[in-house]
Scaffold this motif. Sequence first.
Motif, PDB file in Angstrom:
ATOM      1  N   ASP A   1     -23.630 -10.334 -18.745  1.00 41.80           N
ATOM      2  CA  ASP A   1     -22.392 -11.420 -19.068  1.00 41.80           C
ATOM      3  C   ASP A   1     -21.226 -11.262 -17.831  1.00 41.80           C
ATOM      4  OD1 ASP A   1     -24.301 -11.795 -21.376  1.00 41.80           O
ATOM      5  OD2 ASP A   1     -23.338  -9.473 -21.819  1.00 41.80           O
ATOM      6  N   ALA A   2     -21.092 -10.022 -17.390  1.00 40.13           N
ATOM      7  CA  ALA A   2     -19.647 -10.007 -16.822  1.00 40.13           C
ATOM      8  C   ALA A   2     -20.005  -9.358 -15.552  1.00 40.13           C
ATOM      9  CB  ALA A   2     -18.397  -9.648 -17.323  1.00 40.13           C
ATOM     10  N   VAL A   3     -19.124  -9.419 -14.902  1.00 40.70           N
ATOM     11  CA  VAL A   3     -18.939  -8.450 -13.565  1.00 40.70           C
ATOM     12  C   VAL A   3     -18.137  -8.273 -13.026  1.00 40.70           C
ATOM     13  CG1 VAL A   3     -21.142  -9.267 -11.711  1.00 40.70           C
ATOM     14  CG2 VAL A   3     -18.037 -10.959 -11.640  1.00 40.70           C
ATOM     15  N   TYR A   4     -17.365  -7.074 -12.523  1.00 38.17           N
ATOM     16  CA  TYR A   4     -16.874  -6.568 -12.180  1.00 38.17           C
ATOM     17  C   TYR A   4     -16.221  -6.172 -10.986  1.00 38.17           C
ATOM     18  CZ  TYR A   4     -13.374  -2.574 -11.193  1.00 38.17           C
ATOM     19  OH  TYR A   4     -13.262  -1.377 -10.496  1.00 38.17           O
ATOM     20  N   VAL A   5     -15.639  -6.580 -10.348  1.00 32.69           N
ATOM     21  CA  VAL A   5     -15.457  -6.710  -8.380  1.00 32.69           C
ATOM     22  C   VAL A   5     -14.717  -5.625  -8.238  1.00 32.69           C
ATOM     23  CG1 VAL A   5     -15.253  -8.233  -6.954  1.00 32.69           C
ATOM     24  CG2 VAL A   5     -16.372  -9.299  -8.657  1.00 32.69           C
ATOM     25  N   PRO A   6     -14.972  -4.270  -7.787  1.00 33.04           N
ATOM     26  CA  PRO A   6     -13.879  -3.542  -7.081  1.00 33.04           C
ATOM     27  C   PRO A   6     -14.511  -4.012  -5.287  1.00 33.04           C
ATOM     28  CG  PRO A   6     -16.464  -1.771  -7.779  1.00 33.04           C
ATOM     29  CD  PRO A   6     -16.346  -3.931  -7.962  1.00 33.04           C
ATOM     30  N   LEU A   7     -14.585  -4.678  -5.256  1.00 31.00           N
ATOM     31  CA  LEU A   7     -15.337  -4.952  -3.284  1.00 31.00           C
ATOM     32  C   LEU A   7     -13.208  -5.269  -2.932  1.00 31.00           C
ATOM     33  CD1 LEU A   7     -17.498  -7.908  -3.753  1.00 31.00           C
ATOM     34  CD2 LEU A   7     -18.035  -5.091  -3.378  1.00 31.00           C
ATOM     35  N   PRO A   8     -13.828  -5.344  -1.208  1.00 29.29           N
ATOM     36  CA  PRO A   8     -12.107  -5.684  -0.798  1.00 29.29           C
ATOM     37  C   PRO A   8     -11.991  -6.063  -1.230  1.00 29.29           C
ATOM     38  CG  PRO A   8     -13.627  -3.985   0.855  1.00 29.29           C
ATOM     39  CD  PRO A   8     -14.428  -4.366  -0.602  1.00 29.29           C
ATOM     40  N   THR A   9     -10.427  -6.689  -1.605  1.00 24.85           N
ATOM     41  CA  THR A   9      -9.412  -7.847  -1.404  1.00 24.85           C
ATOM     42  C   THR A   9     -10.008  -8.744  -0.774  1.00 24.85           C
ATOM     43  OG1 THR A   9      -7.891  -6.299  -1.651  1.00 24.85           O
ATOM     44  CG2 THR A   9      -7.318  -8.876  -1.641  1.00 24.85           C
ATOM     45  N   SER A  10     -10.339  -8.998   0.602  1.00 24.17           N
ATOM     46  CA  SER A  10     -10.881  -9.878   1.391  1.00 24.17           C
ATOM     47  C   SER A  10     -12.455 -10.425   1.171  1.00 24.17           C
ATOM     48  CB  SER A  10     -10.675  -9.499   2.705  1.00 24.17           C
ATOM     49  OG  SER A  10     -11.998  -8.529   3.300  1.00 24.17           O
TER      50      SER A  10
ATOM     51  N   LYS B  10      -7.369  -5.047  -8.532  1.00 28.32           N
ATOM     52  CA  LYS B  10      -6.195  -5.240  -7.786  1.00 28.32           C
ATOM     53  C   LYS B  10      -6.290  -4.924  -6.516  1.00 28.32           C
ATOM     54  CE  LYS B  10      -5.012  -1.169  -9.839  1.00 28.32           C
ATOM     55  NZ  LYS B  10      -6.067  -0.630 -10.645  1.00 28.32           N
ATOM     56  N   PRO B  11      -5.687  -5.480  -5.505  1.00 30.23           N
ATOM     57  CA  PRO B  11      -4.492  -6.920  -5.951  1.00 30.23           C
ATOM     58  C   PRO B  11      -6.065  -7.928  -5.775  1.00 30.23           C
ATOM     59  CG  PRO B  11      -4.665  -6.173  -3.335  1.00 30.23           C
ATOM     60  CD  PRO B  11      -5.618  -4.912  -4.013  1.00 30.23           C
ATOM     61  N   MET B  12      -5.999  -8.656  -6.579  1.00 31.34           N
ATOM     62  CA  MET B  12      -6.753  -9.994  -6.927  1.00 31.34           C
ATOM     63  C   MET B  12      -6.644 -10.778  -5.856  1.00 31.34           C
ATOM     64  SD  MET B  12      -5.042 -10.549 -10.572  1.00 31.34           S
ATOM     65  CE  MET B  12      -3.800 -11.254 -10.270  1.00 31.34           C
ATOM     66  N   ALA B  13      -6.146 -11.145  -4.978  1.00 32.39           N
ATOM     67  CA  ALA B  13      -5.995 -11.825  -3.301  1.00 32.39           C
ATOM     68  C   ALA B  13      -5.588 -11.690  -2.768  1.00 32.39           C
ATOM     69  CB  ALA B  13      -6.640 -13.883  -4.128  1.00 32.39           C
ATOM     70  N   LEU B  14      -5.444 -11.814  -1.458  1.00 27.77           N
ATOM     71  CA  LEU B  14      -4.661 -11.726  -0.209  1.00 27.77           C
ATOM     72  C   LEU B  14      -3.290 -12.824  -0.052  1.00 27.77           C
ATOM     73  CD1 LEU B  14      -7.382 -12.115   2.632  1.00 27.77           C
ATOM     74  CD2 LEU B  14      -6.229  -9.820   1.460  1.00 27.77           C
ATOM     75  N   ASN B  15      -3.638 -13.585  -1.496  1.00 25.98           N
ATOM     76  CA  ASN B  15      -2.186 -14.817  -1.457  1.00 25.98           C
ATOM     77  C   ASN B  15      -2.626 -15.779  -2.837  1.00 25.98           C
ATOM     78  OD1 ASN B  15      -4.192 -17.000  -0.025  1.00 25.98           O
ATOM     79  ND2 ASN B  15      -4.195 -16.107   1.553  1.00 25.98           N
ATOM     80  N   VAL B  16      -1.438 -16.271  -2.543  1.00 24.22           N
ATOM     81  CA  VAL B  16      -1.438 -17.473  -4.176  1.00 24.22           C
ATOM     82  C   VAL B  16      -2.554 -17.948  -4.350  1.00 24.22           C
ATOM     83  CG1 VAL B  16       0.363 -18.664  -3.659  1.00 24.22           C
ATOM     84  CG2 VAL B  16      -0.693 -17.987  -6.061  1.00 24.22           C
ATOM     85  N   GLY B  17      -2.620 -18.543  -3.333  1.00 28.07           N
ATOM     86  CA  GLY B  17      -4.020 -20.088  -2.418  1.00 28.07           C
ATOM     87  C   GLY B  17      -5.375 -19.155  -3.252  1.00 28.07           C
ATOM     88  N   ASP B  18      -5.714 -18.075  -2.726  1.00 30.79           N
ATOM     89  CA  ASP B  18      -7.163 -17.489  -2.800  1.00 30.79           C
ATOM     90  C   ASP B  18      -7.237 -16.919  -4.159  1.00 30.79           C
ATOM     91  OD1 ASP B  18      -7.421 -17.450  -0.076  1.00 30.79           O
ATOM     92  OD2 ASP B  18      -7.791 -15.699  -0.171  1.00 30.79           O
ATOM     93  N   LEU B  19      -5.807 -16.620  -5.347  1.00 32.41           N
ATOM     94  CA  LEU B  19      -5.954 -16.590  -6.796  1.00 32.41           C
ATOM     95  C   LEU B  19      -6.291 -17.728  -7.270  1.00 32.41           C
ATOM     96  CD1 LEU B  19      -5.675 -14.401  -8.921  1.00 32.41           C
ATOM     97  CD2 LEU B  19      -3.312 -14.925  -8.747  1.00 32.41           C
ATOM     98  N   ASP B  20      -5.527 -18.883  -6.402  1.00 34.09           N
ATOM     99  CA  ASP B  20      -5.699 -20.285  -7.136  1.00 34.09           C
ATOM    100  C   ASP B  20      -7.276 -21.110  -7.255  1.00 34.09           C
ATOM    101  OD1 ASP B  20      -2.938 -20.484  -7.685  1.00 34.09           O
ATOM    102  OD2 ASP B  20      -2.735 -21.680  -6.404  1.00 34.09           O
TER     103      ASP B  20
END
Length: 181
Positions: free
Chosen positions: A72-81, A101-111
């Motif tokens: 149902d859900a995935v946990y993603v502990p992979l490298p940020t890239s 964490k960190p969720m993304a390399l930049n705010v654009g990726d997080l968006d």
Amino acid sequence: MAETQLRFGILGCANIARKVSRAILLSPNTTISAIGSRSLDKATAFASQNHFPESAKVYDSYDAVLDDADVDAVYVPLPTSLHVRWAVLAAEKKKHVLLEKPMALNVGDLDIILEACESSGVQFMDATMWMHHPRTAHMKQVLSDEQRFGQLKSVHSTFSYVGEGDFLKNEIRVNPNLDSL
């Protein structure tokens, strides 16, 4: 025990996934249904060492976890890239996303990640544990005491970690080839 359990799949065998998988297994309303790694041997060993349920499936790819109907859900502990790619794929497969964490390399990726989750109607959450810790609520209560501090207008804090030994040499989070930090 909860009537319905949220069934997690884990993408990768990072060290932090040991702690998070333990928390998933200790929660009465979650379980681990699958783990995927680039190596079947590594995923099998990880599942065994971390006491996954015998029913948990072990895969030699991340895609197989996302394709598993029992996840149902995935946990993603992979490298940020790698977060954008795998979080978006998970959302497109209608899997809720718990992103390390960190969720993304930049705010654009997080968006991009947030848009994928929103458009697919799945929940997004980051794995920043301190926000949900009872100490944080207590800290907020103490800081809100005007008798002690007056009326606070802002608080600035920093979260940091001092690596020891060969941290800079071997830690995946500081590998420039992975755009980690």
